[in-house]
Design a protein around this motif. Structure first.
Motif, PDB file in Angstrom:
ATOM      1  N   GLU A   1      -0.871  -1.497  -7.655  1.00 53.58           N
ATOM      2  CA  GLU A   1      -0.280  -0.304  -7.049  1.00 53.58           C
ATOM      3  C   GLU A   1      -1.347   0.624  -6.475  1.00 53.58           C
ATOM      4  OE1 GLU A   1       2.150   1.471 -10.013  1.00 53.58           O
ATOM      5  OE2 GLU A   1       3.685  -0.106  -9.947  1.00 53.58           O
ATOM      6  N   VAL A   2      -2.474   0.728  -7.151  1.00 49.26           N
ATOM      7  CA  VAL A   2      -3.566   1.561  -6.639  1.00 49.26           C
ATOM      8  C   VAL A   2      -4.104   0.995  -5.326  1.00 49.26           C
ATOM      9  CG1 VAL A   2      -5.948   2.316  -7.053  1.00 49.26           C
ATOM     10  CG2 VAL A   2      -4.244   2.501  -8.873  1.00 49.26           C
ATOM     11  N   LEU A   3      -4.364  -0.298  -5.299  1.00 48.07           N
ATOM     12  CA  LEU A   3      -4.986  -0.919  -4.132  1.00 48.07           C
ATOM     13  C   LEU A   3      -4.026  -1.088  -2.958  1.00 48.07           C
ATOM     14  CD1 LEU A   3      -7.139  -3.647  -5.933  1.00 48.07           C
ATOM     15  CD2 LEU A   3      -7.942  -1.489  -4.967  1.00 48.07           C
ATOM     16  N   THR A   4      -2.738  -1.137  -3.239  1.00 45.57           N
ATOM     17  CA  THR A   4      -1.763  -1.339  -2.168  1.00 45.57           C
ATOM     18  C   THR A   4      -0.918  -0.094  -1.919  1.00 45.57           C
ATOM     19  OG1 THR A   4      -0.096  -2.236  -3.686  1.00 45.57           O
ATOM     20  CG2 THR A   4      -1.614  -3.806  -2.666  1.00 45.57           C
ATOM     21  N   GLN A   5      -1.373   1.062  -2.404  1.00 39.01           N
ATOM     22  CA  GLN A   5      -0.642   2.300  -2.132  1.00 39.01           C
ATOM     23  C   GLN A   5      -0.546   2.515  -0.628  1.00 39.01           C
ATOM     24  OE1 GLN A   5      -3.212   6.063  -2.712  1.00 39.01           O
ATOM     25  NE2 GLN A   5      -4.148   4.528  -4.075  1.00 39.01           N
ATOM     26  N   PRO A   6       0.438   3.271  -0.149  1.00 37.27           N
ATOM     27  CA  PRO A   6       0.633   3.420   1.293  1.00 37.27           C
ATOM     28  C   PRO A   6      -0.572   4.036   2.002  1.00 37.27           C
ATOM     29  CG  PRO A   6       2.573   4.143   0.103  1.00 37.27           C
ATOM     30  CD  PRO A   6       1.508   3.917  -0.925  1.00 37.27           C
ATOM     31  N   GLN A   7      -0.888   3.493   3.156  1.00 35.34           N
ATOM     32  CA  GLN A   7      -1.896   4.085   4.019  1.00 35.34           C
ATOM     33  C   GLN A   7      -1.447   5.496   4.387  1.00 35.34           C
ATOM     34  OE1 GLN A   7      -4.844   3.130   5.323  1.00 35.34           O
ATOM     35  NE2 GLN A   7      -5.068   4.833   6.757  1.00 35.34           N
ATOM     36  N   PRO A   8      -2.310   6.504   4.204  1.00 30.82           N
ATOM     37  CA  PRO A   8      -1.873   7.883   4.483  1.00 30.82           C
ATOM     38  C   PRO A   8      -1.628   8.142   5.963  1.00 30.82           C
ATOM     39  CG  PRO A   8      -4.225   7.807   3.960  1.00 30.82           C
ATOM     40  CD  PRO A   8      -3.686   6.444   3.679  1.00 30.82           C
ATOM     41  N   ALA A   9      -0.648   8.999   6.228  1.00 27.32           N
ATOM     42  CA  ALA A   9      -0.377   9.529   7.563  1.00 27.32           C
ATOM     43  C   ALA A   9       0.017   8.460   8.571  1.00 27.32           C
ATOM     44  CB  ALA A   9      -1.566  10.340   8.073  1.00 27.32           C
TER      45      ALA A   9
ATOM     46  N   MET B   1      -2.392   0.199   1.871  1.00 28.55           N
ATOM     47  CA  MET B   1      -3.772   0.492   2.211  1.00 28.55           C
ATOM     48  C   MET B   1      -4.586  -0.793   2.340  1.00 28.55           C
ATOM     49  SD  MET B   1      -6.391   3.202   0.430  1.00 28.55           S
ATOM     50  CE  MET B   1      -5.414   4.591   1.020  1.00 28.55           C
ATOM     51  N   PHE B   2      -4.321  -1.763   1.441  1.00 33.01           N
ATOM     52  CA  PHE B   2      -5.013  -3.044   1.501  1.00 33.01           C
ATOM     53  C   PHE B   2      -4.047  -4.189   1.226  1.00 33.01           C
ATOM     54  CE2 PHE B   2      -8.305  -0.004   0.108  1.00 33.01           C
ATOM     55  CZ  PHE B   2      -9.197  -0.151   1.163  1.00 33.01           C
TER      56      PHE B   2
ATOM     57  N   LEU C   1     -14.116   0.842  -0.388  1.00 35.55           N
ATOM     58  CA  LEU C   1     -13.440  -0.259   0.291  1.00 35.55           C
ATOM     59  C   LEU C   1     -12.978   0.163   1.682  1.00 35.55           C
ATOM     60  CD1 LEU C   1     -11.248  -1.536  -2.692  1.00 35.55           C
ATOM     61  CD2 LEU C   1     -13.308  -2.642  -1.799  1.00 35.55           C
ATOM     62  N   TYR C   2     -12.428   1.371   1.783  1.00 36.87           N
ATOM     63  CA  TYR C   2     -11.911   1.868   3.064  1.00 36.87           C
ATOM     64  C   TYR C   2     -13.037   2.028   4.083  1.00 36.87           C
ATOM     65  CZ  TYR C   2      -8.930   4.621   6.190  1.00 36.87           C
ATOM     66  OH  TYR C   2      -8.206   5.070   7.273  1.00 36.87           O
ATOM     67  N   ASN C   3     -14.122   2.680   3.675  1.00 36.31           N
ATOM     68  CA  ASN C   3     -15.231   2.905   4.599  1.00 36.31           C
ATOM     69  C   ASN C   3     -15.873   1.596   5.030  1.00 36.31           C
ATOM     70  OD1 ASN C   3     -14.960   5.706   4.617  1.00 36.31           O
ATOM     71  ND2 ASN C   3     -16.256   5.957   2.813  1.00 36.31           N
ATOM     72  N   ASN C   4     -15.905   0.631   4.124  1.00 39.73           N
ATOM     73  CA  ASN C   4     -16.469  -0.662   4.505  1.00 39.73           C
ATOM     74  C   ASN C   4     -15.568  -1.386   5.497  1.00 39.73           C
ATOM     75  OD1 ASN C   4     -18.650  -2.609   4.128  1.00 39.73           O
ATOM     76  ND2 ASN C   4     -17.078  -3.918   3.216  1.00 39.73           N
TER      77      ASN C   4
ATOM     78  N   ARG D   1      -1.364   0.301  10.867  1.00 42.41           N
ATOM     79  CA  ARG D   1      -2.510   0.594  10.003  1.00 42.41           C
ATOM     80  C   ARG D   1      -3.833   0.178  10.632  1.00 42.41           C
ATOM     81  NH1 ARG D   1      -3.271  -3.188   4.964  1.00 42.41           N
ATOM     82  NH2 ARG D   1      -3.993  -4.497   6.702  1.00 42.41           N
ATOM     83  N   ASN D   2      -3.934  -1.050  11.077  1.00 41.88           N
ATOM     84  CA  ASN D   2      -5.201  -1.545  11.603  1.00 41.88           C
ATOM     85  C   ASN D   2      -5.570  -0.884  12.921  1.00 41.88           C
ATOM     86  OD1 ASN D   2      -5.335  -3.208   9.379  1.00 41.88           O
ATOM     87  ND2 ASN D   2      -4.644  -5.043  10.460  1.00 41.88           N
ATOM     88  N   TYR D   3      -4.570  -0.573  13.747  1.00 36.09           N
ATOM     89  CA  TYR D   3      -4.857   0.125  14.994  1.00 36.09           C
ATOM     90  C   TYR D   3      -5.383   1.533  14.719  1.00 36.09           C
ATOM     91  CZ  TYR D   3      -2.019  -3.565  17.151  1.00 36.09           C
ATOM     92  OH  TYR D   3      -1.509  -4.767  17.567  1.00 36.09           O
TER      93      TYR D   3
END
Length: 329
Positions: free
Chosen positions: A61-69, A76-77, A150-153, A315-317
């Motif tokens: 749940e932490v790693l796949t929480q919704p991408q913000p905004a 997220m992943f 992870l996000y910044n990478n 998300r990726n865009y």
């Protein structure tokens, strides 16, 4: 197991293609030891026999929480699962890895985030110890740091690609006009240029990605000030698909999200994350925005990326344009 075999075959194929490109002299990123993996993908290494279903669900749940905004729910992943025994050298070349290494014989419990351990760019989150409950606690205590790493990478993937195929002509125009450097991929073109404004567009059959850069006098870095300035610029310079239409910031709680004291490149400023909508039309999508004072202290420079991708995942865009914005220096 079938998924792992299929993924291994894909990795082998991708590796062979990358090396064949290198040998044939294709222009682009050097692939001697370049990391692999799809955008937004994380390998989760976890021996399920040592962990409760509740604890495992918490990690997921932490790693796949919704991408913000975003104006739709996307994780997220995206996760790929492996046991430690299956975590071979092939998968050690992945861009983002979170590994729980539990063994009763280990003497202590440790947490590390290593950069570029086996390849680059790479973020390797390593939790090692003799008690799974202690490792879960370490994960909980450091989850924000883990997500940021992870996000910044993941953004580095876009930034490295942009640096390998950048448009020097557009970059020079940005330096001359605004006194800053932004790495612009050669897939973008100038849609409009004014004395204090530049609009760049990457248009495809299915979607559009935009970068806007502009300057405003004064030192207003408040949320309302930035929203008003952005709306003024987009109304003046970016026409919509329908006559009289133009994009503005969608102010629907809790958006836009505002974060001050953000460091990007050599600047410290503020960021906005949120949604845009079109006055007089039904267009809209997500955006990422960073504003900061210029070197004179008399003007605000804003670099903003936004996406129009109807009926597609975004998300990726959004990360693509955010990564470009964050090359400013």
């Amino acid at each position: 197991m079938k998924k792992q075999i299929f993924y291994l075959a894909c990795l082998l194929l991708a590796t062979s293609l990358l090396f064949s490109c290198k040998k044939s002299g294709v222009k682009g990123i050097k692939v001697d030891n370049y990391s692999i993996g799809k955008a937004g993908e994380v390998i989760l290494v976890l021996d399920k026999k040592y962990i409760s279903e509740e604890a495992q669900n918490y990690i997921v749940e932490v790693l796949t929480q919704p991408q913000p905004a975003l104006n739709q729910i996307e994780p997220m992943f995206d996760l790929l699962y492996f046991d430690n025994k299956d975590f071979t050298s092939y998968f050690q070349r992945h861009r983002n890895i979170v590994r729980f290494d539990m063994n009763p014989n280990y003497s202590s419990n440790t947490f590390n985030i290593d950069e570029n351990l086996w390849t680059k760019p790479q973020t390797y989150v390593y939790l090692r110890g003799n008690d799974m409950d202690s490792l879960i606690l370490l994960f909980m205590q450091n989850e924000d740091e883990i997500l940021n790493a992870l996000y910044n990478n993941d953004l580095k993937r876009v930034q490295n690609a942009a640096a390998s195929n950048k448009d020097g002509f557009i970059e020079k125009k940005i330096r001359d006009k605004f006194g800053v450097s932004v790495t612009i991929p050669n897939t973008y073109s100038i849609a409009r240029e004014e004395e204090d404004f530049m609009w760049l567009r990457f248009k495809t059959v299915r979607n559009d990605r935009f970068i806007i850069i502009y300057k405003t006098s004064g030192n207003d870095l408040s949320k309302s000030g930035l929203v008003n300035a952005r709306n003024e610029k987009t109304k003046a310079y970016i026409p919509g698909a329908v006559l009289g239409a133009y994009p503005i910031v969608a102010e629907v709680a809790p958006f836009p999200l505002f974060n001050n004291h953000v460091s990007v490149g050599t600047f410290t400023g503020v960021e906005l994350r949120g949604l845009w909508e079109s006055v007089g039309d039904k267009m809209g999508g997500p955006f990422y925005h960073f504003s900061f004072m210029d070197r004179t202290g008399e003007n605000v420079i804003s670099v903003d990326g936004f996406v129009y991708a109807p009926e597609e995942e975004k998300r990726n865009y959004l990360r693509d344009v955010e990564a470009i914005v964050k090359t400013v220096k």
